[in-house]
Design a protein around this motif. Structure first.
Motif, short mmCIF file in Angstrom:
data_model
loop_
_atom_site.label_atom_id
_atom_site.label_comp_id
_atom_site.label_asym_id
_atom_site.label_seq_id
_atom_site.Cartn_x
_atom_site.Cartn_y
_atom_site.Cartn_z
N ALA A 159 105.17 42.77 11.93
CA ALA A 159 105.51 42.64 13.34
C ALA A 159 105.48 41.18 13.76
O ALA A 159 104.70 40.38 13.22
CB ALA A 159 104.53 43.44 14.19
N PRO A 160 106.31 40.79 14.72
CA PRO A 160 106.22 39.42 15.25
C PRO A 160 104.94 39.25 16.06
O PRO A 160 104.35 40.23 16.53
CB PRO A 160 107.46 39.32 16.14
CG PRO A 160 107.80 40.71 16.51
CD PRO A 160 107.37 41.58 15.36
N SER A 161 104.54 38.01 16.21
CA SER A 161 103.34 37.69 17.00
C SER A 161 103.72 36.72 18.11
O SER A 161 104.68 35.95 18.00
CB SER A 161 102.25 37.10 16.12
OG SER A 161 102.71 35.92 15.47
N HIS A 162 102.93 36.75 19.17
CA HIS A 162 103.20 35.91 20.33
C HIS A 162 102.58 34.54 20.14
O HIS A 162 101.44 34.41 19.70
CB HIS A 162 102.62 36.58 21.58
CG HIS A 162 102.90 35.86 22.85
ND1 HIS A 162 101.93 35.17 23.53
CD2 HIS A 162 104.05 35.71 23.55
CE1 HIS A 162 102.48 34.64 24.62
NE2 HIS A 162 103.75 34.95 24.66
N GLY A 163 103.34 33.50 20.45
CA GLY A 163 102.80 32.15 20.30
C GLY A 163 103.79 31.10 20.77
O GLY A 163 104.83 31.41 21.35
N MET A 189 107.93 26.60 24.46
CA MET A 189 108.02 27.87 25.17
C MET A 189 107.18 28.92 24.43
O MET A 189 106.80 28.73 23.28
CB MET A 189 109.47 28.36 25.24
CG MET A 189 110.06 28.76 23.89
SD MET A 189 111.73 29.42 24.02
CE MET A 189 112.06 29.79 22.28
N ARG A 190 106.92 30.04 25.10
CA ARG A 190 106.25 31.17 24.48
C ARG A 190 107.31 32.12 23.93
O ARG A 190 108.35 32.33 24.54
CB ARG A 190 105.37 31.91 25.50
CG ARG A 190 104.37 31.02 26.22
CD ARG A 190 103.34 30.43 25.29
NE ARG A 190 102.43 31.44 24.77
CZ ARG A 190 101.44 31.19 23.91
NH1 ARG A 190 101.24 29.95 23.48
NH2 ARG A 190 100.66 32.16 23.50
N ALA A 191 107.02 32.70 22.77
CA ALA A 191 108.00 33.56 22.12
C ALA A 191 107.31 34.51 21.17
O ALA A 191 106.14 34.33 20.80
CB ALA A 191 109.02 32.71 21.36
N ALA A 192 108.03 35.56 20.78
CA ALA A 192 107.59 36.46 19.72
C ALA A 192 108.22 35.97 18.42
O ALA A 192 109.45 35.94 18.30
CB ALA A 192 108.05 37.89 20.02
N VAL A 193 107.40 35.57 17.48
CA VAL A 193 107.90 34.91 16.27
C VAL A 193 107.59 35.78 15.05
O VAL A 193 106.43 36.18 14.84
CB VAL A 193 107.26 33.52 16.09
CG1 VAL A 193 107.86 32.82 14.89
CG2 VAL A 193 107.46 32.68 17.36
N LEU A 194 108.62 36.07 14.27
CA LEU A 194 108.45 36.80 13.01
C LEU A 194 108.26 35.79 11.88
O LEU A 194 109.11 34.91 11.69
CB LEU A 194 109.67 37.68 12.72
CG LEU A 194 109.44 38.59 11.51
CD1 LEU A 194 108.94 39.95 11.97
CD2 LEU A 194 110.69 38.75 10.68
N ARG A 195 107.16 35.93 11.15
CA ARG A 195 106.86 34.97 10.10
C ARG A 195 106.94 35.58 8.70
O ARG A 195 107.12 34.85 7.71
CB ARG A 195 105.47 34.37 10.32
CG ARG A 195 105.35 33.71 11.69
CD ARG A 195 104.02 32.99 11.89
NE ARG A 195 103.91 32.49 13.25
CZ ARG A 195 104.50 31.38 13.70
NH1 ARG A 195 105.21 30.64 12.87
NH2 ARG A 195 104.35 31.01 14.96
N VAL A 196 106.81 36.90 8.60
CA VAL A 196 106.86 37.59 7.31
C VAL A 196 107.74 38.82 7.44
O VAL A 196 107.55 39.63 8.35
CB VAL A 196 105.44 38.02 6.85
CG1 VAL A 196 105.52 38.75 5.51
CG2 VAL A 196 104.53 36.81 6.75
N HIS A 197 108.71 38.98 6.54
CA HIS A 197 109.57 40.15 6.57
C HIS A 197 108.74 41.42 6.45
O HIS A 197 107.81 41.50 5.65
CB HIS A 197 110.59 40.12 5.43
CG HIS A 197 111.53 38.96 5.50
ND1 HIS A 197 111.85 38.20 4.41
CD2 HIS A 197 112.22 38.43 6.54
CE1 HIS A 197 112.70 37.25 4.77
NE2 HIS A 197 112.93 37.36 6.06
N GLY A 198 109.08 42.41 7.26
CA GLY A 198 108.38 43.68 7.20
C GLY A 198 107.15 43.77 8.07
O GLY A 198 106.56 44.85 8.21
#
Length: 321
Positions: free
Chosen positions: A12-16, A1-10
């Motif tokens: 913004a999330p990115s779409h992928g 699925m497509r989602a907004a994923v946070l990878r690093v604290h602080g």
């Protein structure tokens, strides 16, 4: 699925791309139609909340609206509001096409209010309703002062106070845009937080006394507001946007038998949350309670996140997968 994923604290999330949710026992899968970006999302993603830094990567989003796809307790195709613990405990949230939700956190929706408006109100509307009905026990004819009146909770509180027949509703706002939102929500008068004599301006606007203060900001403005509490008055705090400390006069609290109360949505039972949201949406359908908002498509989540965190929006920002 497509989602907004946070990878690093602080950051913004990115779409992928992100794995589809795998529901555990007692969970339903919801196809998300609208998900608001709220302060709790920003706080949890920063890694500095009292819940501790969430494990990354994860999908933020502590609330949303959607349609049930798979469930043992709700028929597929049912429209629901839902809450999640994304950022507060392991698991993904609502900023995605699909979300796994505990069955007890589903609220079946039977309302003509559009999904994006439901999402904009969401738990902010629940908080406003419960602060005034449950914690403050507002009575018809009482006077209400709403701090942070241009925010989502503030706007919902102004509308709720009107529904509950408050005799006068005064708001405090930081900017001209916030002032306009508070007036549109139903405030009789709006006081600028930038006033050189805030307590004096509040005294003039309120007539010198209020029965209930709705306080999502705390800090110096709560200090000033508490001095206006009438005999038996109640200040209910549900946030600390302006600071974690305020100063109260013992003499005022004692002589007026006034109260300083705390509130959090986390103290509500699922039934309380459901009943509060249902009540709010009934009045929203009649145009009595509303929160200014704008929408953004999920692929634009990074820009939307930055805009929400810097206050560069026309109101609550709602993502639409």
């Amino acid at each position: 699925m497509r989602a907004a994923v946070l990878r690093v604290h602080g950051e913004a999330p990115s779409h992928g791309e992100h794995p589809d949710p795998v529901p555990s026992e007692g969970q339903s899968v919801v196809r998300v139609t609208a998900a608001p970006v709220v302060p709790l999302d920003l706080l949890c993603a920063s890694g500095t909340s009292y819940f501790g830094p969430p494990e990354v990567p994860y999908v933020p989003g502590v609330q949303g609206v959607g349609v049930v796809e798979r469930s043992a307790v709700v028929a597929p195709g049912t429209k629901v509001f839902f809450a999640t613990s994304a950022g507060m405990s392991p698991g993904d949230g609502s900023f995605a096409e699909l979300c796994a939700v505990p069955d007890q956190d589903l609220v079946v929706l039977e309302t003509p209010v559009p999904d994006t408006e439901v999402a904009a109100l969401g738990l902010s509307g629940v908080a406003a309703w419960m602060v005034l009905t449950w914690r403050a026990q507002l009575q018809p004819g009482e006077r209400v002062l709403v701090l942070g009146g241009g925010g989502a909770v503030g706007q919902a509180a102004i509308g709720t106070a009107r529904v509950l027949k408050a005799s006068r509703v005064v708001a405090v706002c930081r900017s001209e845009a916030a002032r306009q939102r508070a007036l549109a929500a139903g405030a009789d008068e709006v006081v600028s937080l930038a006033s050189d004599d805030l307590e004096g301006a509040l005294t003039d606007a309120t007539g010198g006394a209020v029965d209930v203060v709705v306080d999502p900001v705390f800090g110096a403005v709560a200090t000033a507001a508490a001095r206006l509490l009438a005999p038996g008055g109640r200040l209910v705090n549900l946030g600390g946007a302006a600071g974690d400390e305020a100063t109260f006069s013992s003499a005022i609290l004692r002589s007026r038998t006034a109260g300083i109360l705390g509130y959090t949505n986390n103290a509500l039972t699922p039934n309380q949350r459901r009943d509060a949201l249902t009540a709010v949406l009934q009045h929203a359908a009649a145009g009595a309670i509303a929160v200014a908002h704008e929408t953004a498509p999920l692929p634009d989540v990074t820009t939307a996140w930055h805009r929400q965190s810097s206050g560069q929006t026309l109101g609550r920002l709602v993502l639409t997968p």
